[in-house]
Write a protein that holds these residues in place. Structure first.
Motif, PDB file in Angstrom:
ATOM      1  N   THR A  20       0.730  -1.200   0.068  1.00  0.00           N
ATOM      2  CA  THR A  20       0.056   0.043  -0.135  1.00  0.00           C
ATOM      3  C   THR A  20       0.821   1.366  -0.115  1.00  0.00           C
ATOM      4  N   PRO A  21       1.282   1.704  -1.248  1.00  0.00           N
ATOM      5  CA  PRO A  21       2.199   2.889  -1.120  1.00  0.00           C
ATOM      6  C   PRO A  21       1.697   4.175  -0.595  1.00  0.00           C
ATOM      7  N   ASN A  22       2.217   4.750  -0.108  1.00  0.00           N
ATOM      8  CA  ASN A  22       1.853   6.086   0.602  1.00  0.00           C
ATOM      9  C   ASN A  22       1.109   6.095   1.691  1.00  0.00           C
ATOM     10  N   ALA A  23       1.038   4.880   2.437  1.00  0.00           N
ATOM     11  CA  ALA A  23       0.501   4.730   3.585  1.00  0.00           C
ATOM     12  C   ALA A  23       1.299   5.232   4.842  1.00  0.00           C
ATOM     13  N   GLU A  24       0.944   5.395   5.762  1.00  0.00           N
ATOM     14  CA  GLU A  24       1.887   5.937   7.042  1.00  0.00           C
ATOM     15  C   GLU A  24       2.524   4.503   7.537  1.00  0.00           C
ATOM     16  N   PHE A  25       3.725   5.090   7.971  1.00  0.00           N
ATOM     17  CA  PHE A  25       4.686   3.880   8.487  1.00  0.00           C
ATOM     18  C   PHE A  25       5.722   4.479   9.748  1.00  0.00           C
ATOM     19  N   ASN A  26       6.237   3.568  10.188  1.00  0.00           N
ATOM     20  CA  ASN A  26       7.139   3.796  11.567  1.00  0.00           C
ATOM     21  C   ASN A  26       8.504   3.871  10.836  1.00  0.00           C
ATOM     22  N   GLU A  27       9.224   4.863  10.788  1.00  0.00           N
ATOM     23  CA  GLU A  27      10.584   4.707  10.352  1.00  0.00           C
ATOM     24  C   GLU A  27      11.758   3.930  11.069  1.00  0.00           C
ATOM     25  N   SER A  28      11.194   3.551  12.383  1.00  0.00           N
ATOM     26  CA  SER A  28      12.108   2.759  13.150  1.00  0.00           C
ATOM     27  C   SER A  28      12.081   1.345  12.609  1.00  0.00           C
ATOM     28  N   ARG A  29      11.203   0.770  11.963  1.00  0.00           N
ATOM     29  CA  ARG A  29      10.884  -0.367  11.495  1.00  0.00           C
ATOM     30  C   ARG A  29      10.220  -0.282  10.126  1.00  0.00           C
ATOM     31  N   PHE A  30      10.744   0.280   9.258  1.00  0.00           N
ATOM     32  CA  PHE A  30       9.990   0.672   7.995  1.00  0.00           C
ATOM     33  C   PHE A  30       9.809  -0.548   7.239  1.00  0.00           C
ATOM     34  N   LEU A  31      10.839  -1.530   7.194  1.00  0.00           N
ATOM     35  CA  LEU A  31      10.712  -2.830   6.440  1.00  0.00           C
ATOM     36  C   LEU A  31       9.302  -3.671   6.679  1.00  0.00           C
ATOM     37  N   ASP A  32       9.073  -3.671   7.993  1.00  0.00           N
ATOM     38  CA  ASP A  32       7.589  -4.265   8.475  1.00  0.00           C
ATOM     39  C   ASP A  32       6.541  -3.625   7.601  1.00  0.00           C
ATOM     40  N   PHE A  33       6.436  -2.400   7.274  1.00  0.00           N
ATOM     41  CA  PHE A  33       5.650  -1.702   6.448  1.00  0.00           C
ATOM     42  C   PHE A  33       5.458  -2.162   4.841  1.00  0.00           C
ATOM     43  N   LEU A  34       6.192  -2.984   4.380  1.00  0.00           N
ATOM     44  CA  LEU A  34       6.075  -3.349   3.110  1.00  0.00           C
ATOM     45  C   LEU A  34       4.747  -4.008   2.849  1.00  0.00           C
ATOM     46  N   LEU A  35       4.324  -4.639   3.866  1.00  0.00           N
ATOM     47  CA  LEU A  35       3.047  -5.529   3.700  1.00  0.00           C
ATOM     48  C   LEU A  35       1.893  -4.553   4.382  1.00  0.00           C
ATOM     49  N   THR A  36       0.618  -4.959   4.085  1.00  0.00           N
ATOM     50  CA  THR A  36      -0.480  -4.311   4.659  1.00  0.00           C
ATOM     51  C   THR A  36      -1.363  -5.517   5.154  1.00  0.00           C
ATOM     52  N   PRO A  37      -1.595  -5.569   6.429  1.00  0.00           N
ATOM     53  CA  PRO A  37      -1.165  -4.738   7.309  1.00  0.00           C
ATOM     54  C   PRO A  37       0.150  -4.857   7.713  1.00  0.00           C
ATOM     55  N   PRO A  38       0.778  -3.977   8.424  1.00  0.00           N
ATOM     56  CA  PRO A  38       2.336  -4.230   8.761  1.00  0.00           C
ATOM     57  C   PRO A  38       2.693  -5.576   9.630  1.00  0.00           C
ATOM     58  N   THR A  39       3.678  -6.367   9.438  1.00  0.00           N
ATOM     59  CA  THR A  39       3.967  -7.245  10.379  1.00  0.00           C
ATOM     60  C   THR A  39       4.214  -6.804  11.758  1.00  0.00           C
ATOM     61  N   SER A  40       4.096  -7.784  12.704  1.00  0.00           N
ATOM     62  CA  SER A  40       4.886  -7.329  14.020  1.00  0.00           C
ATOM     63  C   SER A  40       6.121  -7.251  13.780  1.00  0.00           C
ATOM     64  N   LYS A  41       6.648  -6.510  14.909  1.00  0.00           N
ATOM     65  CA  LYS A  41       8.308  -5.907  14.646  1.00  0.00           C
ATOM     66  C   LYS A  41       9.217  -7.054  14.375  1.00  0.00           C
ATOM     67  N   ASN A  42       9.865  -6.912  13.096  1.00  0.00           N
ATOM     68  CA  ASN A  42      10.864  -7.736  12.484  1.00  0.00           C
ATOM     69  C   ASN A  42      10.287  -9.113  12.184  1.00  0.00           C
ATOM     70  N   ASN A  43       9.180  -9.265  11.738  1.00  0.00           N
ATOM     71  CA  ASN A  43       8.859 -10.358  11.341  1.00  0.00           C
ATOM     72  C   ASN A  43       8.203 -10.489   9.793  1.00  0.00           C
ATOM     73  N   ILE A  44       8.768  -9.604   8.959  1.00  0.00           N
ATOM     74  CA  ILE A  44       8.370  -9.569   7.490  1.00  0.00           C
ATOM     75  C   ILE A  44       8.864 -10.755   6.850  1.00  0.00           C
ATOM     76  N   LYS A  45       9.728 -11.401   7.153  1.00  0.00           N
ATOM     77  CA  LYS A  45      10.253 -12.723   6.426  1.00  0.00           C
ATOM     78  C   LYS A  45       9.595 -14.088   7.140  1.00  0.00           C
ATOM     79  N   ASN A  46       8.606 -13.696   7.669  1.00  0.00           N
ATOM     80  CA  ASN A  46       7.907 -15.078   8.188  1.00  0.00           C
ATOM     81  C   ASN A  46       6.616 -15.492   7.377  1.00  0.00           C
ATOM     82  N   SER A  47       6.556 -14.880   6.139  1.00  0.00           N
ATOM     83  CA  SER A  47       5.520 -15.411   5.169  1.00  0.00           C
ATOM     84  C   SER A  47       6.228 -15.111   3.718  1.00  0.00           C
TER      85      SER A  47
END
Length: 170
Positions: A20-47
């Motif tokens: 979801t481009p241009n949605a809000e995100f947290n800069e401290s864990r921005f990679l989690d916000f590549l998905l919508t809804p964002p993954t929990s902290k540092n779990n982007i690679k679990n799917s």
């Protein structure tokens, strides 16, 4: 390139690779916000979907800046500022980038998973002959092989393209 310009370009690439481009995100864990809804902290690679977006983001950054991230760089979770700092560091290491991409290109492919899956498929088909189960197994096998081979081919194309970009930077 200044850190501000690098951050701007990095965030452009990030927005381009988000679900979801241009949605809000947290800069401290921005990679989690590549998905919508964002993954929990540092779990982007679990799917599968998260892994796909995560590595495509890294590939896009590599092609844009003509750099190579190491495997350990790709295993870390960064804030935006940390990622920009790491990218700037990789930009300054032209010789290291050349060594990494050369190593990637020279790496021998191991096709044992393909052989194992083919063997399992043939064993199941030989026992079942033509049966609804063999059709299901055939579809599953074909899907798995397509997924594995398409990812390998995509990675190989990315590495060749990146090699040409890095070679041209002399």
């Amino acid at each position: 390139m200044t850190p501000e310009e690098l951050k701007y370009q990095t965030l452009e690439i990030f927005q381009r690779n988000r679900q979801t481009p241009n949605a809000e995100f947290n800069e401290s864990r921005f990679l989690d916000f590549l998905l919508t809804p964002p993954t929990s902290k540092n779990n982007i690679k679990n799917s599968f979907k998260g892994v796909k977006r995560y590595y495509r983001f890294f590939e896009d950054v590599e092609l844009t800046f003509g750099i190579c991230f190491t495997l350990s760089d790709q295993d870390r979770f960064y804030s935006v500022d940390q990622f920009v700092k790491k990218t700037k560091e990789r930009i300054g290491k032209g010789r290291g980038n050349k060594m990494i991409i050369q190593r990637r290109l020279d790496q021998k492919k191991n096709y044992s998973i393909h052989i194992i899956l083919t063997f399992i498929f043939l064993v199941v088909i030989s026992f079942l002959r033509f049966h609804w189960t063999s059709v299901i197994v055939g579809v599953g096998y074909s899907t798995a092989m397509w997924w594995i081979l398409s990812n390998e081919l995509r990675t190989k194309q990315h590495d060749k393209k990146l090699y040409e970009i890095i070679k041209a930077q002399k």
